[in-house]
Enzyme design. Structure first.
Site, PDB file in Angstrom:
ATOM      1  CG  ASN A   9     -21.381  14.357  53.796  1.00 59.87           C
ATOM      2  OD1 ASN A   9     -21.671  13.221  53.429  1.00 59.87           O
ATOM      3  ND2 ASN A   9     -20.414  15.051  53.223  1.00 59.87           N
ATOM      4  N   PRO A  10     -23.572  11.806  55.423  1.00 58.84           N
ATOM      5  CG  PRO A  10     -24.722  10.317  54.042  1.00 58.84           C
ATOM      6  CD  PRO A  10     -24.604  11.782  54.363  1.00 58.84           C
ATOM      7  CG  ASP A  65     -13.360  22.885  57.367  1.00 54.98           C
ATOM      8  OD1 ASP A  65     -14.056  23.208  58.349  1.00 54.98           O
ATOM      9  OD2 ASP A  65     -12.125  22.753  57.416  1.00 54.98           O
ATOM     10  CB  THR A  67     -20.564  19.151  55.028  1.00 55.74           C
ATOM     11  OG1 THR A  67     -20.103  17.911  54.481  1.00 55.74           O
ATOM     12  CG2 THR A  67     -22.055  19.056  55.290  1.00 55.74           C
ATOM     13  CB  ILE A  68     -19.448  23.872  57.283  1.00 56.10           C
ATOM     14  CG1 ILE A  68     -19.285  22.756  58.330  1.00 56.10           C
ATOM     15  CG2 ILE A  68     -19.901  25.168  57.929  1.00 56.10           C
ATOM     16  CD1 ILE A  68     -20.545  22.305  58.987  1.00 56.10           C
ATOM     17  CG  ASP A 212     -10.512  40.069  61.573  1.00 53.42           C
ATOM     18  OD1 ASP A 212     -11.234  39.705  60.618  1.00 53.42           O
ATOM     19  OD2 ASP A 212      -9.330  39.717  61.707  1.00 53.42           O
ATOM     20  CD  GLU A 269     -16.572  20.067  48.780  1.00 56.24           C
ATOM     21  OE1 GLU A 269     -17.138  19.696  47.733  1.00 56.24           O
ATOM     22  OE2 GLU A 269     -16.166  19.270  49.655  1.00 56.24           O
TER      23      GLU A 269
END
Length: 290
Positions: A9-10, A65, A67-68, A212, A269
């Site tokens: 992500n730029p 986070d 983008t992931i 877990d 998001e």
């Protein structure tokens, strides 16, 4: 030689990842990887580029986070079952930090080429996956409201500034939590469902791990401003779970209802509307770890 696809992500963080690309290429090539780079232009673009990615040996994701989150959701939607390598470059990198990924891009590359892979859980909220946290209420949608230029200029300080702006709008929200046959009805300021242990840089669920098979729900009950301030101090010290103003539940499934019209958040998001059915998908994702 193995093949890796990098999606970056730029606009993440201070937008400096582009200056790291040569180092990433060098490290990955030295580690035996041929690298294909995709500069993402939009959320839809992430989903489109991952429709044809099973010819690779792994997927690398660079960003925060959010983008992931989109990369992993796109992979699972498109049936791409490959290990994921994280190259943190966003303002918020809670999940990468939780699993021990350093912010130094070169060291993060070395973790990928080192080849150690672990399976981690994912949370599911309605029809979407989350890697770190799903939330709603006071301050939880700050990341959605921050101007991108403000975030890139001020970094995490932008989150705190935007959070202060929301203080005049402090209001409790009514929620109903169904968990293990019990119903909890309470007025709260916010709740978070954690897959890992941290959110917003705070270690909120210190005994939680990402493998877990459990999720952790933390909710802050409505209280006066003095009690709330003292609770935030306890959070900084890691002593908040013993507070009477905290609801803390651990489990594999939660159903949450709210009659107010409030937004939810998934890994920074915009999330789905209420009611929320939240479950855990154990050992769902393969990821490179130290």
């Amino acid at each position: 030689m193995k093949r890796a696809k990098l999606i970056y992500n730029p606009y993440s963080g201070d937008r400096s990842f582009r200056y790291e690309l040569d180092q990433v290429l060098e490290r990955m090539q030295a580690g035996g990887y041929e690298l294909t780079i995709h500069r993402t232009m939009s959320v839809e673009d992430i989903y489109n580029t991952l429709k044809v990615s099973n010819d690779y040996d792994c997927i690398l994701a660079s960003g925060g986070d959010g983008t992931i989150n989109h990369v992993i959701n796109a992979m699972l939607k498109n049936g791409v079952d490959l290990p994921v390598g994280i190259l943190p470059s966003g303002t918020a990198n809670d999940f990468g930090g939780h699993i021990g990924i350093p912010k130094n891009i070169g060291k993060a590359c070395d973790i990928i080429t080192g080849g150690k892979i672990s399976r981690i859980d994912l949370g599911i909220i309605n029809d979407r996956y989350f890697v770190n946290v799903a939330s709603a209420g006071l301050l939880t949608d700050v990341s959605q409201k921050i101007d991108i230029n403000m975030k890139n200029t001020l970094g995490k300080l932008a989150y705190y500034i935007k959070g202060i702006e929301q203080i005049p709008n402090f209001r409790a929200i009514p929620i109903k939590i169904r968990h293990e046959g019990k119903i909890i009805e309470e007025m709260i300021y916010l709740f978070l469902i954690l897959n890992g242990s941290t959110a917003g840089g705070f270690k909120l669920a210190p005994d939680s791990t990402a493998n877990d098979g459990m999720l952790n729900l933390i909710a802050i009950k409505a209280c006066n401003i003095v009690e709330l301030f003292n609770l935030f101090i306890r959070m900084l010290k890691g002593e908040h779970l013993g507070s009477n103003n905290i609801i803390y539940l651990k489990g594999k499934e939660f159903t949450i209802e709210c009659s107010d019209d409030i937004e939810t958040d998934i890994d920074g998001e915009t999330g789905p509307s209420f009611p929320l059915n939240i479950t855990v998908s154990p050992q769902r994702l393969r990821i490179f770890v130290p």
